[in-house]
Design a protein around this motif. Structure first.
Motif: not given
Length: 549
Positions: A229-241, A264-272
């Motif tokens: 899940n790339e959201l954990y590095i602050g990258r929102l990926v949508w519509n993969r499937q 794909i959108e960058d969301v740095p405030d959600l990085r874990i």
């Protein structure tokens, strides 16, 4: 007349009073016609695109039992929005002699089924496109398109205009620590199975209650699983499937979209997870995948093809989880082995399981009722083909007469002095066609076809008796295995008195129901020593049949 009312609304966002409003309108129509209300069937928060609705299925079942005489609804789209399902419902009600009356359309006819069914399907398609467009706009703003990812909380704040925010997320600190722990443990060499087992032993709740290896490892190509899940590095990926509904099962099947359609959108405030830890995990995943490939050919254990006859079809009768191979020769519950959340410790030898299923199938397939059904189907198909052959002979005779007339006209024209060079080519073509038709007619027999092969029952018995041989023969094993697996959707292993009872689910169980008397099918307590029906066969498009070996 006894009138049944059906009411439905689609989503939880709609008011539950919608059912009461529909009931009131339908009751007004019933009173106006002098009918009597029999029962109200309703489904709350369920889409009309699916036929797997409790109230709808109960309506169909009561129709078959003649509980009511007419169906009343606010509109045809309340019953279903799927063209196939509404047509099937109409045919079922017409077969039972039950008219469908709606407040909006009146009495439903074939015209309503065609027009309203098309309009409902177009409505669903248009709604899906608009929903997809709205979700994409939300993602491009860095917001969630729906659902909740482990490690985050949904934020519901009040805006200045009084509305509630949607799509906002905030890091859940306690879950974020678990995510970091999973990444660190995997980068240090622990397997997803061991990580899941440790988390379950510590009582740490997972995204769906308990942890499993697939929850952690997922699918790297589709971006599923904690480790992908790339959201954990602050990258929102949508519509993969995208999800497409299987017309046979009614379940949604995921199909991957090409990368150019991803959003794909960058969301740095959600990085874990920091980049170095993420890269370490990706490096180990790559090495693991490469280690499973030799000379460019995937090892047998990594392919999607089932290694054994019933691989991937076995489920535990205690917890509903999968049953996997726990040794070279044995099957056992995966939840008990991988998660420790199931008490079922029984195992069964693979060869014994396959022999029990196949021997039980052979015994039941040789029942006289099934042999008669086979002979009936064979006779119908044979008669159809024989009729087709006779029709071809009739058509050939008619065409031959037309060709002979054309040849005669050309000869008469030539005799009258109207010769042209093109006539020779046309006459040659007609003569060739004449010879072809004469050969076809001569090959066709004038004798009436044999309507039923005298040794058909013996052929059927021989094929059933050779079932095990066909599954062991390398030349026919793949095809025979594919056919068996296509007719079974699930095999449940139910522990009983220290051993397993086997329950077969799928179309094959429905076929075997032909040999069970109707009074036994309708009584749950009816059983026999080796084989019994535990569920009434509802027919194509309804609940699958279940049988026990």
């Amino acid at each position: 007349m006894r009138a049944a009312i059906y009411a439905r609304y689609s989503t939880d966002l709609q008011s539950d009073a919608s059912i009461e409003d529909q009931h009131r309108l339908c009751l007004r129509l019933i009173d106006g016609n002098g009918w009597q209300e029999a029962e109200t069937y309703s489904d709350r928060g369920l889409s009309g695109a699916s036929h797997l609705r409790p109230g709808y299925q109960r309506l169909l079942e009561d129709a078959r039992r003649n509980v009511f005489d007419v169906v009343v609804a606010e509109g045809l789209d309340r019953i279903s929005r799927d063209q196939e399902h509404i047509a099937a419902f109409f045919k079922q009600m017409r077969f039972q002699g039950i008219p469908i009356i709606t407040v909006a359309e009146g009495e439903i006819s074939e015209l309503h089924i065609g027009l309203k069914g098309t309009m409902s399907s177009l409505f669903l398609k248009d709604l899906a496109q608009k929903t997809h467009r709205g979700l994409e706009g939300r993602v491009r703003k860095g917001k969630s398109a729906g659902g909740i990812t482990y490690g985050y909380n949904v934020v519901r704040d009040m805006c200045a205009d009084g509305s509630i925010t949607t799509g906002e997320r905030r890091i859940n600190e306690s879950q974020a620590q678990i995510v970091q722990r999973i990444f660190q443990d995997y980068s240090h060499g622990l397997s997803p199975r061991n990580i899941a087992s440790d988390l379950n032993e510590e009582g740490i709740p997972g995204p769906r209650g308990t942890w499993g290896a697939s929850t952690i490892y997922g699918n790297h190509q589709r971006g599923t699983g904690i480790l992908n899940n790339e959201l954990y590095i602050g990258r929102l990926v949508w519509n993969r499937q995208r999800f497409v509904k299987d017309p046979n099962s009614g379940k949604r099947q995921a199909q991957p979209n090409p990368p150019e359609e991803w959003v794909i959108e960058d969301v740095p405030d959600l990085r874990i997870v920091p980049d170095d830890l993420w890269n370490a995990v990706k490096t180990r995943q790559e090495k693991t995948r490469n280690a499973a490939i030799s000379d460019g050919i995937k090892k047998l254990g990594r392919t999607k093809r089932a290694r054994h006859l019933f691989s991937g079809m076995l489920t535990c009768g205690c917890c509903g989880g999968g049953v996997i191979q726990v040794g070279k020769q044995y099957y056992g519950c995966s939840s008990q082995r991988n998660k420790g959340t199931c008490d079922n410790r029984l195992t069964i030898k693979r060869a014994d399981l396959e022999d029990r299923v196949l021997s039980g199938l052979k015994e039941q397939l040789l029942h006289p009722d099934l042999i008669a059904e086979f002979a009936k189907a064979y006779q119908e198909e044979y008669n159809r083909l024989a009729g087709s052959i006779q029709q071809e002979r009739i058509n050939a005779t008619r065409d031959l007469a037309q060709v002979e007339r054309k040849i005669a006209h050309l000869i008469d024209a030539i005799s009258d002095g109207m010769f042209h060079a093109s006539m020779k080519d046309k006459l040659t073509a007609l003569e060739a066609r004449k010879a072809e038709l004469e050969a076809l007619i001569a090959a066709a027999s004038d004798e009436p076809p044999v309507l039923l092969h005298p040794g058909l029952s013996d052929v059927y018995r021989e094929q059933v008796a050779n079932l095990t041989t066909a599954l062991r023969d390398p030349s026919s094993q793949a095809q025979a295995t594919s056919i068996i697996r296509s007719l079974l959707s699930e095999i449940r292993l139910v522990p009983e008195d220290g051993t397993y009872a086997l329950e077969l689910v799928g179309e094959l169980a429905g076929l075997l129901a032909l040999r069970a008397p109707q009074n036994e099918q309708s009584r749950p307590e009816a059983a026999c020593s080796t084989f019994c029906s535990s569920q009434v066969v509802a027919g194509a498009g309804f609940e699958p049949a279940t049988f026990r070996l």
